[in-house]
Design a protein around this motif. Structure first.
Motif, PDB file in Angstrom:
ATOM      1  N   GLU A 175       0.843  -1.201   0.000  1.00 24.52           N
ATOM      2  CA  GLU A 175       0.000   0.000   0.000  1.00 24.52           C
ATOM      3  C   GLU A 175       0.877   1.249   0.000  1.00 24.52           C
ATOM      4  O   GLU A 175       1.782   1.384   0.832  1.00 24.52           O
ATOM      5  CB  GLU A 175      -0.908   0.023   1.221  1.00 24.52           C
ATOM      6  CG  GLU A 175      -1.664   1.330   1.435  1.00 24.52           C
ATOM      7  CD  GLU A 175      -2.660   1.665   0.325  1.00 24.52           C
ATOM      8  OE1 GLU A 175      -3.200   2.781   0.336  1.00 24.52           O
ATOM      9  OE2 GLU A 175      -2.896   0.815  -0.560  1.00 24.52           O
ATOM     10  N   PRO A 176       0.663   2.207  -0.925  1.00 25.07           N
ATOM     11  CA  PRO A 176       1.446   3.435  -0.925  1.00 25.07           C
ATOM     12  C   PRO A 176       1.167   4.271   0.322  1.00 25.07           C
ATOM     13  O   PRO A 176       0.023   4.355   0.766  1.00 25.07           O
ATOM     14  CB  PRO A 176       0.946   4.177  -2.173  1.00 25.07           C
ATOM     15  CG  PRO A 176       0.231   3.158  -2.987  1.00 25.07           C
ATOM     16  CD  PRO A 176      -0.313   2.156  -2.030  1.00 25.07           C
ATOM     17  N   PRO A 177       2.177   4.915   0.877  1.00 27.45           N
ATOM     18  CA  PRO A 177       1.924   5.841   1.979  1.00 27.45           C
ATOM     19  C   PRO A 177       0.985   6.981   1.588  1.00 27.45           C
ATOM     20  O   PRO A 177       0.197   7.457   2.397  1.00 27.45           O
ATOM     21  CB  PRO A 177       3.318   6.368   2.325  1.00 27.45           C
ATOM     22  CG  PRO A 177       4.243   5.266   1.895  1.00 27.45           C
ATOM     23  CD  PRO A 177       3.614   4.708   0.653  1.00 27.45           C
ATOM     24  N   ALA A 193       6.740   8.379  -1.376  1.00 30.02           N
ATOM     25  CA  ALA A 193       5.362   8.329  -0.890  1.00 30.02           C
ATOM     26  C   ALA A 193       4.517   7.323  -1.663  1.00 30.02           C
ATOM     27  O   ALA A 193       3.405   6.980  -1.232  1.00 30.02           O
ATOM     28  CB  ALA A 193       4.717   9.713  -0.974  1.00 30.02           C
ATOM     29  N   GLY A 194       5.022   6.880  -2.805  1.00 33.08           N
ATOM     30  CA  GLY A 194       4.259   5.947  -3.625  1.00 33.08           C
ATOM     31  C   GLY A 194       3.150   6.613  -4.412  1.00 33.08           C
ATOM     32  O   GLY A 194       2.223   5.942  -4.875  1.00 33.08           O
ATOM     33  N   SER A 220      -0.548   3.101 -12.775  1.00 35.50           N
ATOM     34  CA  SER A 220      -0.878   1.848 -12.100  1.00 35.50           C
ATOM     35  C   SER A 220      -0.987   0.721 -13.114  1.00 35.50           C
ATOM     36  O   SER A 220      -1.581   0.877 -14.175  1.00 35.50           O
ATOM     37  CB  SER A 220      -2.199   1.970 -11.330  1.00 35.50           C
ATOM     38  OG  SER A 220      -2.569   0.735 -10.770  1.00 35.50           O
ATOM     39  N   GLN A 221      -0.401  -0.412 -12.733  1.00 38.21           N
ATOM     40  CA  GLN A 221      -0.551  -1.614 -13.539  1.00 38.21           C
ATOM     41  C   GLN A 221      -1.353  -2.683 -12.794  1.00 38.21           C
ATOM     42  O   GLN A 221      -1.375  -3.848 -13.182  1.00 38.21           O
ATOM     43  CB  GLN A 221       0.820  -2.154 -13.935  1.00 38.21           C
ATOM     44  CG  GLN A 221       1.773  -2.392 -12.776  1.00 38.21           C
ATOM     45  CD  GLN A 221       3.155  -2.810 -13.253  1.00 38.21           C
ATOM     46  OE1 GLN A 221       3.317  -3.471 -14.277  1.00 38.21           O
ATOM     47  NE2 GLN A 221       4.180  -2.415 -12.518  1.00 38.21           N
ATOM     48  N   ALA A 222      -2.041  -2.259 -11.717  1.00 41.63           N
ATOM     49  CA  ALA A 222      -2.761  -3.218 -10.881  1.00 41.63           C
ATOM     50  C   ALA A 222      -3.862  -3.932 -11.657  1.00 41.63           C
ATOM     51  O   ALA A 222      -4.025  -5.155 -11.532  1.00 41.63           O
ATOM     52  CB  ALA A 222      -3.337  -2.520  -9.651  1.00 41.63           C
ATOM     53  N   PHE A 223      -4.645  -3.186 -12.457  1.00 41.37           N
ATOM     54  CA  PHE A 223      -5.731  -3.829 -13.186  1.00 41.37           C
ATOM     55  C   PHE A 223      -5.194  -4.830 -14.213  1.00 41.37           C
ATOM     56  O   PHE A 223      -5.745  -5.910 -14.401  1.00 41.37           O
ATOM     57  CB  PHE A 223      -6.611  -2.788 -13.877  1.00 41.37           C
ATOM     58  CG  PHE A 223      -7.599  -2.144 -12.945  1.00 41.37           C
ATOM     59  CD1 PHE A 223      -8.494  -2.917 -12.224  1.00 41.37           C
ATOM     60  CD2 PHE A 223      -7.617  -0.775 -12.785  1.00 41.37           C
ATOM     61  CE1 PHE A 223      -9.403  -2.336 -11.360  1.00 41.37           C
ATOM     62  CE2 PHE A 223      -8.518  -0.172 -11.908  1.00 41.37           C
ATOM     63  CZ  PHE A 223      -9.416  -0.955 -11.194  1.00 41.37           C
ATOM     64  N   LEU A 287       6.890   0.426  -5.417  1.00 39.44           N
ATOM     65  CA  LEU A 287       7.991  -0.337  -4.825  1.00 39.44           C
ATOM     66  C   LEU A 287       8.894   0.566  -3.998  1.00 39.44           C
ATOM     67  O   LEU A 287       9.297   0.205  -2.880  1.00 39.44           O
ATOM     68  CB  LEU A 287       8.792  -1.036  -5.924  1.00 39.44           C
ATOM     69  CG  LEU A 287      10.007  -1.855  -5.461  1.00 39.44           C
ATOM     70  CD1 LEU A 287       9.620  -2.885  -4.411  1.00 39.44           C
ATOM     71  CD2 LEU A 287      10.668  -2.539  -6.663  1.00 39.44           C
ATOM     72  N   GLN A 288       9.196   1.761  -4.508  1.00 46.03           N
ATOM     73  CA  GLN A 288      10.037   2.670  -3.742  1.00 46.03           C
ATOM     74  C   GLN A 288       9.322   3.112  -2.465  1.00 46.03           C
ATOM     75  O   GLN A 288       9.959   3.309  -1.423  1.00 46.03           O
ATOM     76  CB  GLN A 288      10.422   3.887  -4.582  1.00 46.03           C
ATOM     77  CG  GLN A 288      11.329   4.887  -3.874  1.00 46.03           C
ATOM     78  CD  GLN A 288      12.611   4.265  -3.345  1.00 46.03           C
ATOM     79  OE1 GLN A 288      13.158   3.339  -3.949  1.00 46.03           O
ATOM     80  NE2 GLN A 288      13.086   4.746  -2.205  1.00 46.03           N
ATOM     81  N   GLY A 289       8.015   3.262  -2.534  1.00 47.67           N
ATOM     82  CA  GLY A 289       7.250   3.609  -1.337  1.00 47.67           C
ATOM     83  C   GLY A 289       7.338   2.525  -0.274  1.00 47.67           C
ATOM     84  O   GLY A 289       7.405   2.821   0.927  1.00 47.67           O
TER      85      GLY A 289
END
Length: 333
Positions: A175-177, A193-194, A220-223, A287-289
């Motif tokens: 989950e992004p901050p 912070a994402g 976003s590549q979630a979908f 990922l950096q978040g």
């Protein structure tokens, strides 16, 4: 004829008890039918009825909303909080594996899963209060918690409001901050912070209608990763969720704008003071978040799943053997 009458009476009684919020029943009875998983996987249930102690129960919050929760197993309590639009049905494999060692719970947030649809409380802060009331309902003095996606934000809200007194160990999954990327941020601040959207309104529209949006607006590549049913475990749990739960988009969208606008960095940096595990992957939108979260929580551990390990937003469901093994290892240390 008599048998049909008895069956209909029992079915009606089950529905009546569910409507009254006073039910605690095997999942197969609440859902009303068995379910055969499309993929046969050794060591996993072939049908819902093979998961014999899976139950769906409910309680009513202080503002009068009936929330459902899934539970199985015995032992130390382990509570999961699903992400936005998700529900306990998607955790069927995770619950099956972990219920051999813990008393596992998955809380369906308000407006999601089998919980009541309500216009009240469509805020992450209220979801955090719901989580506290859920623990009170169960009589939990202390438990382990794991939040995935928005479920991690719900945990951050819980910690912000109530502290960590009732938490033994905690795990956050991808989950992004801060989902919203502020215009005055540097690129490093955005990545830490994402931040993944410059327009929460457009993001909500894209997530709820499927309307295409440029990566300048939503990164976003979630979908895309969701539609890849490239894991038999994930194909099974999603098929079950689609059969058992019918989402109402108008209901589940209510919290999404509030969810996108919260910035949890101060809570993560100053209030998460219990043993923490962070799970993410190479296909994560933030990922950096996740690395930033790891850097600011003392003695936390970070698990980054590779492409071969199904390292995306759905890693716990695509690779439940690895995830539950590593989560259990963290909880038992």
């Amino acid at each position: 004829m008599k048998r049909n009458l008895i069956s209909n009476t029992l079915a009606g009684l089950t529905l009546a008890l569910a409507a009254a919020g006073a039910w605690a029943a095997p999942a197969i009875d609440v859902i009303g039918k068995d379910f055969t998983f499309p993929n046969k996987i050794e060591g996993m249930p072939a049908k819902l009825s093979d998961f014999k102690d899976l139950q769906i129960n409910s309680f009513t919050t202080s503002d009068g909303v009936k929330l459902s929760y899934w539970e199985a197993g015995k032992g130390k309590p382990l509570v999961f909080i699903p992400g936005w639009s998700a529900n306990g049905a998607e955790y069927v494999n995770v619950m099956y594996l972990l219920s051999k060692h813990y008393h596992v719970y998955v809380l369906d947030p308000r407006n999601q899963g089998m919980s009541e649809h309500s216009e009240r409380g469509a805020r992450v802060a209220r979801f955090g209060a719901d989580l506290k009331e859920f623990g009170d309902h169960l009589g939990l003095k202390k438990a382990d918690y794991c939040g995935w996606s928005m479920g991690a934000a719900v945990l951050w809200s819980y910690i912000d409001l109530f502290g960590t007194k009732g938490i033994n160990k905690v795990a956050f999954i991808d989950e992004p901050p801060s989902i919203y990327s502020h215009a005055d941020w540097s690129e490093k601040e955005r990545q830490d912070a994402g931040g993944m959207t410059s327009s929460p309104e457009r993001m909500v529209e894209a997530f709820t209608t499927g309307k295409p949006v440029s990566s300048f607006i939503v990164q976003s590549q979630a979908f895309q990763r969701f539609t890849l049913r490239d894991s038999p475990y994930f194909a099974n749990s999603e098929a079950f969720a689609e059969a058992a739960v019918k989402n109402d988009m108008n209901a589940i969208k209510r919290v999404l704008f509030d969810h996108a606008m919260n910035d949890w960095r101060d809570v993560i940096r100053t209030k998460v003071n219990v043993p923490t595990a962070i799970f993410t992957g190479v296909y994560s939108d933030s990922l950096q978040g996740q690395r930033w979260i790891h850097s600011v929580i003392p003695n936390s551990e970070l698990h980054v799943y590779s492409a071969a390990e199904q390292g995306d937003h759905f890693l716990a469901f695509k690779n439940p053997i690895k995830f539950t093994t590593e989560l259990r290892s963290f909880l038992e240390r």
